[in-house]
Design a protein around this motif. Structure first.
Motif, PDB file in Angstrom:
ATOM      1  N   GLY A  49       0.789  -1.228   0.000  1.00 35.14           N
ATOM      2  CA  GLY A  49       0.000   0.000   0.000  1.00 35.14           C
ATOM      3  C   GLY A  49       0.816   1.271   0.000  1.00 35.14           C
ATOM      4  N   TRP A  50       2.166   1.162  -0.019  1.00 34.24           N
ATOM      5  CA  TRP A  50       3.008   2.365  -0.046  1.00 34.24           C
ATOM      6  C   TRP A  50       3.621   2.504  -1.425  1.00 34.24           C
ATOM      7  N   SER A  51       3.461   3.674  -2.030  1.00 33.17           N
ATOM      8  CA  SER A  51       3.984   3.909  -3.376  1.00 33.17           C
ATOM      9  C   SER A  51       4.852   5.152  -3.386  1.00 33.17           C
ATOM     10  N   LEU A  52       6.000   5.061  -4.049  1.00 28.12           N
ATOM     11  CA  LEU A  52       6.903   6.203  -4.165  1.00 28.12           C
ATOM     12  C   LEU A  52       6.295   7.296  -5.035  1.00 28.12           C
ATOM     13  N   LEU A  53       5.310   6.963  -5.852  1.00 30.92           N
ATOM     14  CA  LEU A  53       4.691   7.962  -6.708  1.00 30.92           C
ATOM     15  C   LEU A  53       3.653   8.811  -5.985  1.00 30.92           C
ATOM     16  N   GLU A  54       3.221   8.367  -4.820  1.00 36.00           N
ATOM     17  CA  GLU A  54       2.224   9.120  -4.054  1.00 36.00           C
ATOM     18  C   GLU A  54       2.905  10.019  -3.033  1.00 36.00           C
TER      19      GLU A  54
END
Length: 398
Positions: A49-54
């Protein structure tokens, strides 16, 4: 009414130079390659659930680097770290560390491949420069702590082939290769295997990172390496006497061989923090409760409990001025050709007024205020680090 209008007009006129100065600072910041040499951000890549794009927030989950914040901070790229905590120096411990490091480097490569419009893997300084021209953030890979190698230096080639272009021999405690800056003397610097590690790094074209190594090990790496080395996230001992920081004489030896020190923003290495047994016990209990957060929700829970501990057992925290003292001191000692910057973000770095990568333009403004030119700032932000990456690659060609 007339008086109020005149006062307001005077205030507006007074603000114009400051606003123009701010625009000039930002334009300069955007015109140079901004490279941080130590992002621990890959620790988040395995979190569901963790994204570098967010866009994330430091108060939300403790993270300090993501794509939207890199854009806001004018950050062109960074060295993304494969970090492995030191564990048992046994065949089983080394095997577990090797597997964990291989998984982490795969996660970094997967991130860059999946988000190839925003990020690109850099294997050389030329790659990084080309990616900047293409408006793509570049990703170098570093192996922080060579514990995963165990006693098998052939694994250096494995990690090199997977994209690692920077490696450090040791972390906070000794291993088979070297003494740590924060452990007792065991090898007298580098072990015999550690000396072979230096030679193999040169043969492969890997940039050697002496961060966390003892002074003796650092000096030996400087002497033995055919290429300049780097301290990817370190402080100045003359400003604050901590074992993780290096003294002026060693800094000069580093520079004399063409090396670079990247000043970091780790509070505990910048100001004195008194011992607090209750705080230590609370933090230990938290780490035992969440040995490894696996979801974004768990990360938020850990962050909330950590904030509660910080509120109950507050400790002094360094600030941006403390960081600038380290940076300006290093420039004074070895000059603008041998100094760079790392926030040590997502690995414990960050000080009051300098919390994440959106604050990077503050450094550019502070350097301009101190009288440094665009050419100087370009070297400090990325030019020097790219130079030693290029030199390490050239040593391989020899």
């Amino acid at each position: 009414m007339v008086v109020r209008t005149l006062i307001a007009a005077a205030c507006l006129l007074a603000a114009v130079p400051a606003a123009a100065q701010s625009r000039t600072d930002r334009a300069l910041h955007e015109s140079v390659i901004v490279l941080d040499t130590h992002f621990d951000t890959p620790a988040y890549f395995g979190i569901v659930g963790w994204s570098l794009l967010e866009r994330h927030g430091y108060d939300e989950d403790g993270s300090q680097v993501d794509y939207p914040r890199m854009v806001e901070g004018g950050v062109d790229g960074g060295v993304f770290v494969v970090f492995t905590a030191q564990g048992p120096r046994t065949p089983e411990g080394h095997a577990r560390a090797r597997d964990a490091a291989l998984l982490r480097i795969s996660e970094i490569r997967e991130m860059a491949a999946r988000h190839n419009r925003q990020f690109g893997l850099a294997l050389t300084a030329e790659d990084a420069e080309a990616l900047v021209k293409a408006k793509t953030r570049f990703v170098f890979i570093s192996l922080e702590n060579s514990y995963p190698l165990g006693r098998d230096l052939s694994l250096m080639r494995t990690f090199y082939d997977l994209g690692a272009r920077m490696m450090g021999p040791v972390h906070t405690t000794n291993n088979e290769l070297a003494d740590s800056a924060t452990d007792k003397v065991e090898h007298g610097g580098l072990s015999p295997l550690g000396r072979q590690w230096v030679a193999e790094a040169n043969r492969l074209g890997v940039l050697i990172d002496a961060s966390h190594a003892s002074d003796a090990a650092t000096e030996q790496m400087i002497e033995l390496s055919r290429a300049p080395i780097i301290l990817s996230h370190t402080g100045a001992k003359a400003v604050f006497d901590h074992r993780r920081n290096i003294g002026d004489d060693l800094m000069r030896k580093l520079a004399a061989k063409g090396g670079v020190i990247q000043l970091n923003a780790f509070s505990g290495y910048m100001i004195a923090v008194p011992d607090n047994p209750e705080r230590t016990a609370a933090l230990r209990a938290l780490s035992q409760k969440y040995p490894r957060a696996r979801t974004h929700a768990e990360m938020q829970a850990v962050r909330a409990e950590r904030r509660a501990i910080d509120a109950r057992y507050p400790v002094p925290r360094a600030d941006f001025d403390d960081f600038m003292q380290h940076l300006l001191h290093a420039i004074k000692v070895v000059g603008v050709d041998h100094v760079g910057i790392s926030g040590d973000f997502d690995g414990g770095g960050g000080v009051t007024g300098f919390e994440d990568v959106t604050d990077f333009p503050k450094i550019t403004a502070a350097l301009r205020k101190a009288g440094y030119s665009r050419e100087d700032i370009a070297k400090i932000w990325g030019g020097n680090a790219l130079r030693v990456f290029r030199a390490a690659h050239a040593a391989r060609a020899q």
